[in-house]
Each structure stands twice: as C-alpha cells, then as structure tokens.
Motif scaffolding. Structure first.
Motif, PDB file in Angstrom:
ATOM      1  N   GLY A 130       0.794  -1.225   0.000  1.00 52.55           N
ATOM      2  CA  GLY A 130       0.000   0.000   0.000  1.00 52.55           C
ATOM      3  C   GLY A 130       0.824   1.271   0.000  1.00 52.55           C
ATOM      4  N   ALA A 131       2.105   1.179   0.367  1.00 53.94           N
ATOM      5  CA  ALA A 131       2.977   2.359   0.304  1.00 53.94           C
ATOM      6  C   ALA A 131       3.156   2.727  -1.162  1.00 53.94           C
ATOM      7  CB  ALA A 131       4.321   2.068   0.962  1.00 53.94           C
ATOM      8  N   ALA A 132       2.950   4.003  -1.459  1.00 55.02           N
ATOM      9  CA  ALA A 132       2.978   4.410  -2.870  1.00 55.02           C
ATOM     10  C   ALA A 132       3.572   5.791  -3.030  1.00 55.02           C
ATOM     11  CB  ALA A 132       1.561   4.394  -3.441  1.00 55.02           C
ATOM     12  N   ASN A 133       4.040   6.049  -4.234  1.00 49.42           N
ATOM     13  CA  ASN A 133       4.406   7.414  -4.584  1.00 49.42           C
ATOM     14  C   ASN A 133       3.964   7.713  -6.009  1.00 49.42           C
ATOM     15  OD1 ASN A 133       7.145   5.946  -5.292  1.00 49.42           O
ATOM     16  ND2 ASN A 133       7.221   7.892  -6.338  1.00 49.42           N
ATOM     17  N   ASP A 134       3.417   8.904  -6.150  1.00 45.97           N
ATOM     18  CA  ASP A 134       3.069   9.431  -7.466  1.00 45.97           C
ATOM     19  C   ASP A 134       4.220  10.321  -7.878  1.00 45.97           C
ATOM     20  OD1 ASP A 134       0.139   8.634  -8.013  1.00 45.97           O
ATOM     21  OD2 ASP A 134       0.137   9.302  -5.929  1.00 45.97           O
ATOM     22  N   PHE A 135       4.538  10.319  -9.166  1.00 46.90           N
ATOM     23  CA  PHE A 135       5.641  11.130  -9.658  1.00 46.90           C
ATOM     24  C   PHE A 135       5.206  11.867 -10.910  1.00 46.90           C
ATOM     25  CE2 PHE A 135       5.960   6.809 -11.162  1.00 46.90           C
ATOM     26  CZ  PHE A 135       6.165   6.933 -12.524  1.00 46.90           C
ATOM     27  N   ASP A 136       5.777  13.042 -11.078  1.00 43.42           N
ATOM     28  CA  ASP A 136       5.489  13.872 -12.242  1.00 43.42           C
ATOM     29  C   ASP A 136       6.760  14.637 -12.566  1.00 43.42           C
ATOM     30  OD1 ASP A 136       4.402  15.325 -14.283  1.00 43.42           O
ATOM     31  OD2 ASP A 136       2.909  16.361 -13.053  1.00 43.42           O
ATOM     32  N   ALA A 154       9.337  -9.639   3.901  1.00 41.44           N
ATOM     33  CA  ALA A 154      10.602  -9.286   4.554  1.00 41.44           C
ATOM     34  C   ALA A 154      11.430 -10.533   4.836  1.00 41.44           C
ATOM     35  CB  ALA A 154      10.325  -8.537   5.854  1.00 41.44           C
ATOM     36  N   PRO A 155      12.713 -10.496   4.650  1.00 40.10           N
ATOM     37  CA  PRO A 155      13.512  -9.462   4.004  1.00 40.10           C
ATOM     38  C   PRO A 155      13.901  -9.845   2.578  1.00 40.10           C
ATOM     39  CG  PRO A 155      14.981 -10.881   5.234  1.00 40.10           C
ATOM     40  CD  PRO A 155      13.583 -11.472   5.349  1.00 40.10           C
ATOM     41  N   ALA A 156      13.009 -10.563   1.884  1.00 42.59           N
ATOM     42  CA  ALA A 156      13.400 -11.199   0.632  1.00 42.59           C
ATOM     43  C   ALA A 156      12.840 -10.602  -0.652  1.00 42.59           C
ATOM     44  CB  ALA A 156      13.016 -12.673   0.674  1.00 42.59           C
ATOM     45  N   LYS A 157      11.659  -9.970  -0.593  1.00 42.23           N
ATOM     46  CA  LYS A 157      11.039  -9.576  -1.859  1.00 42.23           C
ATOM     47  C   LYS A 157      10.096  -8.396  -1.677  1.00 42.23           C
ATOM     48  CE  LYS A 157       7.771 -12.201  -3.879  1.00 42.23           C
ATOM     49  NZ  LYS A 157       7.136 -13.241  -4.702  1.00 42.23           N
ATOM     50  N   VAL A 158      10.111  -7.499  -2.671  1.00 44.45           N
ATOM     51  CA  VAL A 158       9.161  -6.393  -2.761  1.00 44.45           C
ATOM     52  C   VAL A 158       8.685  -6.336  -4.207  1.00 44.45           C
ATOM     53  CG1 VAL A 158       8.826  -3.891  -2.610  1.00 44.45           C
ATOM     54  CG2 VAL A 158      10.255  -5.058  -0.913  1.00 44.45           C
ATOM     55  N   VAL A 159       7.355  -6.323  -4.386  1.00 47.64           N
ATOM     56  CA  VAL A 159       6.772  -6.221  -5.729  1.00 47.64           C
ATOM     57  C   VAL A 159       6.031  -4.891  -5.813  1.00 47.64           C
ATOM     58  CG1 VAL A 159       5.189  -7.231  -7.414  1.00 47.64           C
ATOM     59  CG2 VAL A 159       6.551  -8.723  -5.926  1.00 47.64           C
ATOM     60  N   VAL A 160       6.295  -4.174  -6.892  1.00 48.58           N
ATOM     61  CA  VAL A 160       5.712  -2.853  -7.108  1.00 48.58           C
ATOM     62  C   VAL A 160       4.894  -2.867  -8.397  1.00 48.58           C
ATOM     63  CG1 VAL A 160       6.242  -0.410  -7.528  1.00 48.58           C
ATOM     64  CG2 VAL A 160       7.667  -1.745  -5.943  1.00 48.58           C
ATOM     65  N   ALA A 161       3.684  -2.315  -8.321  1.00 46.63           N
ATOM     66  CA  ALA A 161       2.881  -2.091  -9.530  1.00 46.63           C
ATOM     67  C   ALA A 161       3.248  -0.699 -10.022  1.00 46.63           C
ATOM     68  CB  ALA A 161       1.395  -2.176  -9.213  1.00 46.63           C
ATOM     69  N   ASP A 169       9.907  15.590 -15.944  1.00 53.22           N
ATOM     70  CA  ASP A 169      10.160  15.978 -17.329  1.00 53.22           C
ATOM     71  C   ASP A 169       9.941  14.791 -18.271  1.00 53.22           C
ATOM     72  OD1 ASP A 169      12.415  14.362 -17.019  1.00 53.22           O
ATOM     73  OD2 ASP A 169      13.766  16.050 -16.727  1.00 53.22           O
ATOM     74  N   ALA A 170      10.282  14.975 -19.524  1.00 55.33           N
ATOM     75  CA  ALA A 170      10.053  13.940 -20.540  1.00 55.33           C
ATOM     76  C   ALA A 170      10.812  12.649 -20.236  1.00 55.33           C
ATOM     77  CB  ALA A 170      10.437  14.462 -21.913  1.00 55.33           C
ATOM     78  N   GLN A 171      11.973  12.748 -19.593  1.00 60.92           N
ATOM     79  CA  GLN A 171      12.743  11.546 -19.271  1.00 60.92           C
ATOM     80  C   GLN A 171      12.103  10.758 -18.126  1.00 60.92           C
ATOM     81  OE1 GLN A 171      16.767  13.081 -18.667  1.00 60.92           O
ATOM     82  NE2 GLN A 171      17.366  11.857 -20.425  1.00 60.92           N
ATOM     83  N   VAL A 172      11.499  11.459 -17.179  1.00 65.61           N
ATOM     84  CA  VAL A 172      10.893  10.805 -16.018  1.00 65.61           C
ATOM     85  C   VAL A 172       9.461  10.392 -16.315  1.00 65.61           C
ATOM     86  CG1 VAL A 172      10.169  11.125 -13.613  1.00 65.61           C
ATOM     87  CG2 VAL A 172      12.352  12.072 -14.404  1.00 65.61           C
ATOM     88  N   GLY A 173       8.694  11.297 -16.901  1.00 62.26           N
ATOM     89  CA  GLY A 173       7.292  11.028 -17.171  1.00 62.26           C
ATOM     90  C   GLY A 173       6.448  11.231 -15.929  1.00 62.26           C
ATOM     91  N   ALA A 174       5.292  10.611 -15.915  1.00 60.99           N
ATOM     92  CA  ALA A 174       4.380  10.719 -14.777  1.00 60.99           C
ATOM     93  C   ALA A 174       3.710   9.381 -14.565  1.00 60.99           C
ATOM     94  CB  ALA A 174       3.332  11.795 -15.047  1.00 60.99           C
ATOM     95  N   GLY A 175       3.398   9.104 -13.303  1.00 62.23           N
ATOM     96  CA  GLY A 175       2.725   7.849 -12.998  1.00 62.23           C
ATOM     97  C   GLY A 175       2.684   7.576 -11.522  1.00 62.23           C
ATOM     98  N   ARG A 176       2.578   6.303 -11.186  1.00 65.35           N
ATOM     99  CA  ARG A 176       2.448   5.874  -9.792  1.00 65.35           C
ATOM    100  C   ARG A 176       3.168   4.542  -9.603  1.00 65.35           C
ATOM    101  NH1 ARG A 176      -0.976   6.786  -5.499  1.00 65.35           N
ATOM    102  NH2 ARG A 176      -1.566   4.992  -4.224  1.00 65.35           N
ATOM    103  N   ALA A 177       3.852   4.424  -8.476  1.00 69.81           N
ATOM    104  CA  ALA A 177       4.497   3.176  -8.074  1.00 69.81           C
ATOM    105  C   ALA A 177       3.938   2.789  -6.713  1.00 69.81           C
ATOM    106  CB  ALA A 177       6.006   3.357  -8.006  1.00 69.81           C
TER     107      ALA A 177
END
Length: 181
Positions: free
Chosen positions: A76-82, A99-106, A84-92
């Motif tokens: 549930g921890a998330a960040n929205d980003f916005d 813990a401590p083996a794996k993290v999956v991000v949409a 320039d053209a190299q970064v773009g915009a979206g959400r992770a």
C-alpha cells in the motif's frame, strides 16, 4: 520517378511495421548486484518508497515532483511522480512485501507512454552478503515494439537499473562502514 520513390518508401515503412509487429508482446529487464550486507539491512531501502527514491535513478537528482500515500512502507505504500520527458508521470505502489526477501511494485506510467509494469526486487542471502535483483516486466504494445527498433531499451533501462543498484550498494555498504567505526 516519383512513383518509384513512393513505392520504395512505402515498402520500407511496411517492412519496419511488419518487423515491429513480430517482436514479443512483453518486455523484461533484469539486473543484479552483490551487496556486502545481509538482506535485513537492504530490505528497508526497497520496502519504503521514500528510502527507495534516495537511490532510484529514475527520480534521483531529477526535476520531479513526488507525493507519497498509504503506509510508510510495505503493501500500500505508494508514490506518485510527475517529471520531465525523461521521467514522465505515474504511480508506483507496493503490492507485495515479504521481509527481508522480496518487494513487488505495480508501476503505472501515464506519460510519456501509458503502460503498466510489474517491478520485483529480490534479496537473496549469499556468502558475505546478498544478491539484489531488480526485475521489471510488462506488456509491450505495438508503439513500444516500434520504438525498440530505433532505441536500445535494454541498454537504456538496464543501464538505469545498474546505476540504481550501484547506488543502493554504495548506500548500504557505506552505512555499514560508518556503523562499524
């Protein structure tokens, strides 16, 4: 003469389109690095979006606006980003955390090109440290297939993963050395 040139250009365009259409419908990028620390020391820097953005090459030292939501870490921890053209915009958003083996991000990109990818970080214990792997996969639409003809996305994305993993390694190993002093 113009007719011959027109037919030639049309054939070239048709060949490029056909070649692009035959490319895989999915893409995948994977990089790994050895870090001289146990998984428990690395995991917090992957499971927390704020900590991750300290070494994430896609936002680190770039003109990007970040906003965070949900819990500080874990599912549930998330960040929205916005940016320039190299970064773009979206959400992770973290969708799985073991813990401590794996993290999956949409990862959802809204621009420059819309896409949804699965990003997985695995941290496996090894003698004297851990093997950290950064993997991203997702569907590759036709426009993405077309782009890969002209842009080496493996080198571009893979190079960013390598830089990020090197920064993560430096961050973890430097903290370990400072704690030992």
């Amino acid at each position: 003469m113009l007719e011959i040139i027109g037919v030639g250009v049309a054939l070239i365009i048709a060949a490029v389109v056909l070649y692009a259409a035959r490319k895989p419908d999915t893409c995948r990028f994977t990089r790994s690095i050895f870090v001289a620390a146990p998984p428990e020391r690395i995991f917090p820097l992957v499971d927390d979006p704020r900590a991750m953005n300290e070494w994430n090459p896609f936002v680190k030292n770039r003109n990007v606006t970040l906003s965070y939501s949900g819990p500080e870490r874990g599912v549930g921890a998330a960040n929205d980003f916005d940016g320039d053209a190299q970064v773009g915009a979206g959400r992770a958003e973290i969708v799985e955390s073991v813990a401590p083996a794996k993290v999956v991000v949409a990862l959802r990109m809204d621009r420059p090109m819309k896409c949804r990818n699965r990003v997985e970080f695995t941290i496996a214990p090894r003698d004297g440290g851990s093997l950290v792997t950064w993997d991203m996969s997702g569907p590759q639409p036709f426009i993405g297939k077309l782009m890969t003809i002209f842009i080496d996305t493996e080198k571009m994305v893979g190079g960013a993963f390598e830089q990020g993993l090197a920064d993560l390694k430096r961050l973890v190993e430097t903290a370990r050395e400072e704690a030992a002093q």
